[in-house]
Design a protein around this motif. Sequence first.
Motif, PDB file in Angstrom:
ATOM      1  N   THR A  68      89.717  65.156  36.754  1.00 28.00           N
ATOM      2  CA  THR A  68      88.478  65.782  36.317  1.00 28.00           C
ATOM      3  C   THR A  68      88.713  67.140  35.656  1.00 28.00           C
ATOM      4  OG1 THR A  68      87.495  64.742  38.206  1.00 28.00           O
ATOM      5  CG2 THR A  68      86.166  66.378  37.105  1.00 28.00           C
ATOM      6  N   GLU A 127      78.975  59.191  38.219  1.00 24.78           N
ATOM      7  CA  GLU A 127      79.656  59.530  36.967  1.00 24.78           C
ATOM      8  C   GLU A 127      78.671  60.144  35.962  1.00 24.78           C
ATOM      9  OE1 GLU A 127      82.014  56.208  35.607  1.00 24.78           O
ATOM     10  OE2 GLU A 127      81.385  56.604  33.545  1.00 24.78           O
ATOM     11  N   LYS A 128      79.153  61.043  35.112  1.00 24.67           N
ATOM     12  CA  LYS A 128      78.268  61.706  34.150  1.00 24.67           C
ATOM     13  C   LYS A 128      78.507  61.190  32.722  1.00 24.67           C
ATOM     14  CE  LYS A 128      77.180  64.277  37.709  1.00 24.67           C
ATOM     15  NZ  LYS A 128      78.224  63.927  38.684  1.00 24.67           N
ATOM     16  N   MET A 161      82.550  64.755  37.720  1.00 24.85           N
ATOM     17  CA  MET A 161      82.242  64.209  36.387  1.00 24.85           C
ATOM     18  C   MET A 161      82.562  62.738  36.229  1.00 24.85           C
ATOM     19  SD  MET A 161      83.474  66.764  33.503  1.00 24.85           S
ATOM     20  CE  MET A 161      83.191  68.501  33.745  1.00 24.85           C
ATOM     21  N   ASP A 162      83.748  62.360  36.694  1.00 21.62           N
ATOM     22  CA  ASP A 162      84.165  60.967  36.493  1.00 21.62           C
ATOM     23  C   ASP A 162      83.826  60.109  37.708  1.00 21.62           C
ATOM     24  OD1 ASP A 162      85.959  61.936  38.305  1.00 21.62           O
ATOM     25  OD2 ASP A 162      87.729  61.110  37.322  1.00 21.62           O
TER      26      ASP A 162
END
Lengths: 530, 530
Positions: B256, B396-397, B365-366
């Motif tokens: 990340t 997840e984004k 984020m992931d």
Amino acid sequence: MSTSWQEIAAKKQAQREALIPPKWRLDASKYQSRSNLLNVPVECGILSGRQVDITSNYDAVGLLAQMRDGSFSVEEVVTAFCGLRHLANQIFFDEAIERARSLDRERAADSIKPLPKLFGLPISLKDSFKVPGVDATIGFICFANDKSTKHSVLCDMLLEQGAVFYCKTNIPQTLMTADSDNNVFGRCLNPHNTSLTAGGSSGGEGALIAMRGSIVGIGTDIAGSIRIPAHCNGTYGFKPSAGLVSLMGKRAPGRTGLVGVAPVAGPLATFARANALIMQVVLEAELWRRDSMLNHIPWRGITLPDRPLKIGIVEDDGQTTPTPPMRRAIQEVSEKLNNAGVEVVPLKLTHVKQDMDLLWFSFSMDGAKDYINSMERSGEPMVNSVRKTGLVAMPEKNIHEVLDFTIARIGAQERYREMWLSHGLDALIMPPAPFTAPKIDMWGGIIAYTGLWNLMDYPAAIIPVSKVSPNDKPDGAAKYGEEDAKFYKEYTGPDDYEDAPTTIQIVGMKQEDEYLAIVVEKLDAIIQGW
Amino acid sequence: MSTSWQEIAAKKQAQREALIPPKWRLDASKYQSRSNLLNVPVECGILSGRQVDITSNYDAVGLLAQMRDGSFSVEEVVTAFCGLRHLANQIFFDEAIERARSLDRERAADSIKPLPKLFGLPISLKDSFKVPGVDATIGFICFANDKSTKHSVLCDMLLEQGAVFYCKTNIPQTLMTADSDNNVFGRCLNPHNTSLTAGGSSGGEGALIAMRGSIVGIGTDIAGSIRIPAHCNGTYGFKPSAGLVSLMGKRAPGRTGLVGVAPVAGPLATFARANALIMQVVLEAELWRRDSMLNHIPWRGITLPDRPLKIGIVEDDGQTTPTPPMRRAIQEVSEKLNNAGVEVVPLKLTHVKQDMDLLWFSFSMDGAKDYINSMERSGEPMVNSVRKTGLVAMPEKNIHEVLDFTIARIGAQERYREMWLSHGLDALIMPPAPFTAPKIDMWGGIIAYTGLWNLMDYPAAIIPVSKVSPNDKPDGAAKYGEEDAKFYKEYTGPDDYEDAPTTIQIVGMKQEDEYLAIVVEKLDAIIQGW
């Protein structure tokens, strides 16, 4: 009822014309038969002899010295450049001359106070920087008549150091092409040869400096936008490493750069030392005190090592073959350096296609939707050069693809770091493009020569070498397949490219911008024979 | 047939035991009734008097001087620390002592050659750094018995400077908690009080240094992982700005960080000047020559200004109330600085919750899938402290959320830059946590006190102040609501937290790590009364 984009553009252009005092109006019809306009400012009679002297015979460093010792007043210097700004897209003469007078007055009132480093220096600005009361359109109709309310951070600092802003210069719609054409102000032509592009995206800077309507200006570069116009117009340009020169408070066309390859701001000028001075002033100003995105890298006052320099020479990118004038430029430079005792090492780049895929990935992470959105706001059409890049048709990426990209980019940077240090390079020389300024809207997406150094985050400078010569005959020497041969054939010979400048690109290592600046001055002196 | 995770762990732990020579074996049963183990190394009789002297009476700078002038051989220094490494999770004594002998031999053979900067210095390493022939598990069973084949870039440089590696230290599964507990090596206890956590993720470093099984070690920090263990164990710790100290070639738990908040490597030590020395050696080594992710920021040899220092004091994060011993530490420090002529400015932070949301966004984020994947590879369960952070349950984004995050983070950094410069701060003091080392697995996600400075990318150091005192009575002073009151009540009084260290955190401005290092030494001297 909303105004059409055509009406907005027509009004914007009329506003600009109205701001030019009658004494500075040029009868353009007199010069329409010419393709080389470089001498028009001197010939046209708008400038006095002294004004011609001021604008023709000094670079930024020289003019600063003249103003510092009082030989020229700031007012007469600024006025001379205002009289010459035929290619600027927005002008603010009254404010500039008023500021010049006030600098002269302050100095007269207090002769003991030390003068700031750029006392009185006229500096042109790419349209994307903000100046209160002036638009920052970045080539979109939707940003016309949206006057800025404060200066960009970099502009604020330059003002504190005594600079005088007097005009903003043209750019492409989106900032993402090498042809400075947009629906607001129209197209910027190349003053060396009006059938050729002035380059982009800092095309207005390049053209204005070539005509000496400016001796130093600020551009930006995310794939070549300082270096391509410097190349097309035969000026000096300096693209810094990311995180050294503030972009804060500037209008950006999209927002992709915050994760991928970052845009950078940097100078274009009539001589290398002016670019070095701007970099020095910027780094000494510790702009990180005003912009938290910047690295705390000081200007150290370093000097060249006491040994011969070692310079890598890269002939091409392994994808597009340089045309005869560009090949000649590299060859001549290589010989001159060799003769001067510089150690020259031929180098070949690898993985260029793969690396360029990363750069395009970076530009299109968010689907490049902001460009389209900005066009849709006014209903203006996409200009031809934007369409040719293919940028706005790219799909949006997901987080895993983005993370893979960051890892792949580091891999690429590691490859270059190892190449650089294993050869012990002081700098690397490579053409800034496989061609001189091409015809209008022909550049397309050929940006590996410059864009590689944005992907690597290596600083890179442009220095002019010569011009297309009658001996630069077209040949069939394209080495890299069909696509290459197609571009190569665009070079139809010296007549069609008459007066087009040839330049070289000098690349330094990441964040070693100060070292690159002094290496460039040294190599330039050898190449120009000074 | 695949081996169960339990078998792998049992074998790993047995391997470690087998590597300890009989003369260095400790009869742990003798000390099981104690909660404070700090004096065990001296009492247990494993070390000779001279070895006790070596390990107890010198910091890294002092020992370097003793080895440099020949008062101690490298071999005896390294051997003494090997005899003391009761808390290391992996050991390589034979290699360490062999290297020590070879350093002594080389020196004897050539007495003219200048000694490297860290000649003979034993340095402990957090498990995540790589040493050939040794695992880098980062607390996952799946990485056990996956021996590294080469040193991390930072380790290579430290070796060239004369360092001797002899052990690696314990961490949490995932590296993302403040309790150094994992299924491979078990849990690291706090030697001040075994009912309390040793902190994390560099918990093994903190505990080992507190017991003087190491005088300087290398940890990493993305939300407090150097500072939390330094705090829990009462040692000095230094979290640098991002991009100064190489993390290349280190095992990472996820990926990340390449887009969001970056992890950093930095030292923990028995005294502040040892951390400053490590930072100096690292920056002087120009690690960017080996790792293209680093910034080219030099060590400049700067000195303190000739005026009183100005220090901001932040009592709390506006979300969790510091417990009585932590409040007392800040108060005492504030008074001492005041009395010594330091200008002390009380400051309040704003937007802390909003800023911390950004930090958690960055970590997830992931979808933080790599943590789960690593557990699933061996079938090992999630440890309790990992579960408590809630990290692995985050969604997840998408790219637009990621870009919004980067813009919001810059906004937060701008706020802090403005606060810093508007007050003209030389440093800022804040508790590193609202509590001393809490009970095992109670830390949870309370990381604003340290994590804020990762989000801002400001360097931050820990210095010990004192210990929990009988006067630190529990009270009902929680100021920030229900959740705060719940945590606050965990401080049940001085008996339960006997001997727990109190510390302060000293924060510097982004990339002004050198300046922070010298400010820390100055403030430390005042606070310790030297």
